[in-house]
Design an enzyme around this catalytic site. Structure first.
Site, PDB file in Angstrom:
ATOM      1  N   LYS A  39       7.946  -3.578 -42.664  1.00 49.18           N
ATOM      2  CA  LYS A  39       8.834  -3.820 -41.515  1.00 49.18           C
ATOM      3  C   LYS A  39       8.041  -4.418 -40.353  1.00 49.18           C
ATOM      4  O   LYS A  39       6.805  -4.324 -40.333  1.00 49.18           O
ATOM      5  CB  LYS A  39       9.488  -2.500 -41.097  1.00 49.18           C
ATOM      6  CG  LYS A  39       8.508  -1.434 -40.610  1.00 49.18           C
ATOM      7  CD  LYS A  39       9.182  -0.074 -40.473  1.00 49.18           C
ATOM      8  CE  LYS A  39       8.189   0.984 -40.051  1.00 49.18           C
ATOM      9  NZ  LYS A  39       8.772   2.336 -40.116  1.00 49.18           N
ATOM     10  N   ARG A 136      16.701  11.709 -36.585  1.00 48.02           N
ATOM     11  CA  ARG A 136      16.929  10.286 -36.367  1.00 48.02           C
ATOM     12  C   ARG A 136      18.077   9.877 -37.285  1.00 48.02           C
ATOM     13  O   ARG A 136      19.214  10.233 -37.049  1.00 48.02           O
ATOM     14  CB  ARG A 136      15.620   9.533 -36.650  1.00 48.02           C
ATOM     15  CG  ARG A 136      15.556   8.139 -36.095  1.00 48.02           C
ATOM     16  CD  ARG A 136      14.142   7.563 -36.162  1.00 48.02           C
ATOM     17  NE  ARG A 136      13.626   7.421 -37.535  1.00 48.02           N
ATOM     18  CZ  ARG A 136      12.433   6.889 -37.824  1.00 48.02           C
ATOM     19  NH1 ARG A 136      11.638   6.479 -36.865  1.00 48.02           N
ATOM     20  NH2 ARG A 136      12.028   6.792 -39.072  1.00 48.02           N
ATOM     21  N   HIS A 166      12.290  11.967 -44.032  1.00 47.96           N
ATOM     22  CA  HIS A 166      11.133  11.487 -43.269  1.00 47.96           C
ATOM     23  C   HIS A 166      10.610  12.627 -42.399  1.00 47.96           C
ATOM     24  O   HIS A 166      11.386  13.320 -41.758  1.00 47.96           O
ATOM     25  CB  HIS A 166      11.570  10.301 -42.401  1.00 47.96           C
ATOM     26  CG  HIS A 166      10.443   9.548 -41.759  1.00 47.96           C
ATOM     27  ND1 HIS A 166       9.358   9.090 -42.461  1.00 47.96           N
ATOM     28  CD2 HIS A 166      10.251   9.167 -40.471  1.00 47.96           C
ATOM     29  CE1 HIS A 166       8.532   8.448 -41.623  1.00 47.96           C
ATOM     30  NE2 HIS A 166       9.047   8.484 -40.427  1.00 47.96           N
ATOM     31  N   ARG A 222       5.968   6.029 -49.305  1.00 50.07           N
ATOM     32  CA  ARG A 222       6.241   4.886 -48.428  1.00 50.07           C
ATOM     33  C   ARG A 222       4.993   4.636 -47.583  1.00 50.07           C
ATOM     34  O   ARG A 222       4.734   5.299 -46.603  1.00 50.07           O
ATOM     35  CB  ARG A 222       7.444   5.183 -47.522  1.00 50.07           C
ATOM     36  CG  ARG A 222       8.709   5.567 -48.289  1.00 50.07           C
ATOM     37  CD  ARG A 222       9.913   5.707 -47.366  1.00 50.07           C
ATOM     38  NE  ARG A 222       9.746   6.700 -46.320  1.00 50.07           N
ATOM     39  CZ  ARG A 222      10.115   7.976 -46.408  1.00 50.07           C
ATOM     40  NH1 ARG A 222      10.673   8.437 -47.525  1.00 50.07           N
ATOM     41  NH2 ARG A 222       9.935   8.804 -45.397  1.00 50.07           N
ATOM     42  N   TYR A 268      -4.487 -14.086 -10.126  1.00 50.47           N
ATOM     43  CA  TYR A 268      -3.374 -13.727  -9.229  1.00 50.47           C
ATOM     44  C   TYR A 268      -3.729 -12.512  -8.387  1.00 50.47           C
ATOM     45  O   TYR A 268      -4.323 -11.554  -8.870  1.00 50.47           O
ATOM     46  CB  TYR A 268      -2.131 -13.390 -10.053  1.00 50.47           C
ATOM     47  CG  TYR A 268      -1.467 -14.611 -10.669  1.00 50.47           C
ATOM     48  CD1 TYR A 268      -0.964 -15.628  -9.859  1.00 50.47           C
ATOM     49  CD2 TYR A 268      -1.339 -14.716 -12.047  1.00 50.47           C
ATOM     50  CE1 TYR A 268      -0.345 -16.737 -10.420  1.00 50.47           C
ATOM     51  CE2 TYR A 268      -0.726 -15.820 -12.623  1.00 50.47           C
ATOM     52  CZ  TYR A 268      -0.230 -16.833 -11.806  1.00 50.47           C
ATOM     53  OH  TYR A 268       0.380 -17.919 -12.370  1.00 50.47           O
ATOM     54  N   CYS A 314      -3.044 -13.133 -16.987  1.00 53.01           N
ATOM     55  CA  CYS A 314      -1.893 -14.001 -16.723  1.00 53.01           C
ATOM     56  C   CYS A 314      -1.025 -14.099 -17.983  1.00 53.01           C
ATOM     57  O   CYS A 314      -1.313 -13.478 -18.995  1.00 53.01           O
ATOM     58  CB  CYS A 314      -2.367 -15.394 -16.311  1.00 53.01           C
ATOM     59  SG  CYS A 314      -3.635 -15.396 -15.026  1.00 53.01           S
ATOM     60  N   ASP A 316      -0.675 -16.619 -20.005  1.00 52.56           N
ATOM     61  CA  ASP A 316      -1.276 -17.385 -21.098  1.00 52.56           C
ATOM     62  C   ASP A 316      -2.798 -17.397 -21.091  1.00 52.56           C
ATOM     63  O   ASP A 316      -3.407 -18.010 -21.965  1.00 52.56           O
ATOM     64  CB  ASP A 316      -0.795 -18.847 -21.034  1.00 52.56           C
ATOM     65  CG  ASP A 316       0.663 -18.943 -20.687  1.00 52.56           C
ATOM     66  OD1 ASP A 316       1.479 -18.479 -21.505  1.00 52.56           O
ATOM     67  OD2 ASP A 316       0.988 -19.432 -19.593  1.00 52.56           O
TER      68      ASP A 316
HETATM   69  C1  LIG Z   1       7.846   3.110 -40.848  1.00 54.50           C
HETATM   70  C2  LIG Z   1       8.252   4.137 -41.825  1.00 54.50           C
HETATM   71  C3  LIG Z   1       7.345   4.566 -42.808  1.00 54.50           C
HETATM   72  C4  LIG Z   1       5.896   4.165 -42.830  1.00 54.50           C
HETATM   73  O1  LIG Z   1       5.165   5.112 -42.097  1.00 54.50           O
HETATM   74  P1  LIG Z   1       3.563   5.035 -41.954  1.00 54.50           P
HETATM   75  O2  LIG Z   1       3.240   6.163 -41.076  1.00 54.50           O
HETATM   76  O3  LIG Z   1       3.292   3.712 -41.297  1.00 54.50           O
HETATM   77  O4  LIG Z   1       3.007   5.114 -43.306  1.00 54.50           O
HETATM   78  C5  LIG Z   1       7.822   5.444 -43.773  1.00 54.50           C
HETATM   79  N1  LIG Z   1       9.100   5.885 -43.751  1.00 54.50           N
HETATM   80  C6  LIG Z   1       9.986   5.506 -42.816  1.00 54.50           C
HETATM   81  C7  LIG Z   1      11.379   6.031 -42.860  1.00 54.50           C
HETATM   82  C8  LIG Z   1       9.589   4.632 -41.804  1.00 54.50           C
HETATM   83  O5  LIG Z   1      10.463   4.279 -40.855  1.00 54.50           O
END
Ligand SMILES: *Cc1c(COP(=O)(O)O)cnc(C)c1O
Length: 385
Positions: A39, A136, A166, A222, A268, A314, A316
């Site tokens: 992602k 979430r 998660h 994951r 600046y 700045c 750029d």
């Molecule tokens: C981003 C994400 C991950 C990856 O997590 P890491 O800590 O980067 O390994 C796994 N599961 C879900 C649902 C996520 O949103």
């Protein structure tokens, strides 16, 4: 190879991505799949290149946050399973099915709305998401979980391929909350079991959980942050089972070098004043590249030595104080190593009081990405082309 015409670039060491995935592959039980999380343009590294490398190194699946990210990978010819971890619009379920993209089902209402559309020509592959304490996305009440399962069992357009949750604290040494979430997940799995639905993929591990509890995280991990060679948190650095290799670095060049007289000001607000004869260099990177103004107290590496940023950053460009006159075009390293010096991502994260995840994500699409494999440039990506 996309051309680019500015002296600033990100280098992504694909070998390091490969090794990190390979290490995880060798570490996990053979039956556990790796789902490479790409992602946010692979945390700023480049989704397509990272995806290809991760798959070569032994990852089985991919995950992204949004449907657009999945479609973009499909368009580039990636044909493995891609799970969208975030919510997609119920009216886009058809599009997901058409492109063979797996979606997350997190609410009964969403499912009912998605199924109202009767024009599915292909089955919609789904993973159920259970909220065990992250608060979430996900099904929180077991009654709702039961209802969803009953709905799905009588629905021919749905292919239930996975269930997951998660963790909120997998990167913390203390496992009290983790254990509670884990227990709740086991209860959810028992409910699914009671319905006798066969769900091939069960997962709960992000990088941290996969690294710490490889035999407890069912049959998919994951893998996000660890694939990029970064530790999920400083507190579990000491618990990592293998070395992670950072893949991301940011470089530029000195485009202007000049001598200041005592009293001369820089940038600046004219906040910096030279106290004596001083040499300064201008570097063509600014906050529009993600090199934000709060980095004003940082150092960068030029000719193998650290030099301090002076004056305000700045949009750029920014300026550094040099130890003396230096060659125009000298390489400047903002993140990563040059000579014997190194500026790790964790150092920048610490200074910004944030997590390492945020740093490569911050470096904007205006900065071209150069992909390196076996010390050779294998691809250049410039989003401005
Ligand atoms: C981003 C994400 C991950 C990856 O997590 P890491 O800590 O980067 O390994 C796994 N599961 C879900 C649902 C996520 O949103």
């Amino acid at each position: 190879m996309a051309p680019f015409y500015r002296d600033t670039w990100v280098e992504v060491q694909l070998d390091h991505i490969y090794e990190n995935v390979k290490s995880m592959r060798e570490y996990l039980p053979v039956e556990t799949h790796i789902m490479a999380v790409v992602k946010a343009n692979a945390y700023g590294h480049g989704a397509f290149q990272v995806a290809k490398t991760a798959l070569q190194a032994g990852a089985s699946f991919l995950a992204v946050a949004f449907l657009d990210e999945a479609l973009s990978l499909r368009k580039k010819g990636i044909n493995v399973r891609i799970l969208v971890l975030g919510a997609i619009r119920h009216e886009d379920a058809i599009l997901a099915a058409e492109h063979d993209i797996t979606v997350t089902v997190y609410q009964k209402e969403w499912l009912l709305r998605a199924l109202k559309n009767h024009s599915f020509r292909k089955k919609l592959r789904i993973h159920l998401k259970v909220d065990t304490g992250m608060g979430r996305l996900g099904i929180k009440e077991f009654t709702e979980l039961n209802e969803i399962i009953e709905l799905i069992q009588h629905e021919e357009n749905i292919d239930i391929d996975g269930v997951y949750t998660h963790f909120a604290t997998a990167d913390e040494v203390n496992t009290d909350y983790f254990d509670r979430q884990y227990g709740t997940f086991l209860e959810a799995l028992a409910i699914l079991n009671a319905h006798q639905v066969d769900i091939p993929h069960i997962h709960c591990g992000n990088s941290a959980a996969g690294l710490r509890f490889p035999t407890k995280v069912f049959n998919v991990v994951r893998m996000g942050i660890a694939m990029y060679g970064l530790s999920p948190s400083e507190e579990i650095n000491g618990l990592l089972p293998f070395t992670l290799k950072e893949a991301f670095s940011l470089h530029s060049r000195l485009i202007h070098v000049k001598k200041l007289q005592p009293g001369d000001k820089v940038s600046y607000g004219a906040t910096y004043t030279a106290e004596e004869e001083e040499w300064i260099g201008t570097i063509p990177v600014g906050y529009a590249d993600g090199w934000i103004r709060r980095l004003k107290n940082r150092e960068v590496i030029v000719e193998g030595q650290r030099v301090p940023i002076i004056g305000r950053i700045c949009m750029d460009q920014f300026m550094v104080k040099l130890p003396g006159p230096m060659e125009l075009g000298s390489k400047v390293t903002l993140i990563g190593s040059q000579g014997n010096e190194v500026i790790p991502i964790d150092e920048i994260a610490r200074e910004l009081e944030t997590i390492n995840y945020e740093i490569p994500c911050m470096i904007s699409f205006r900065v071209p990405r150069i992909y390196i494999q076996s010390d050779q440039i294998v691809e250049v990506e410039n989003h401005l082309n």
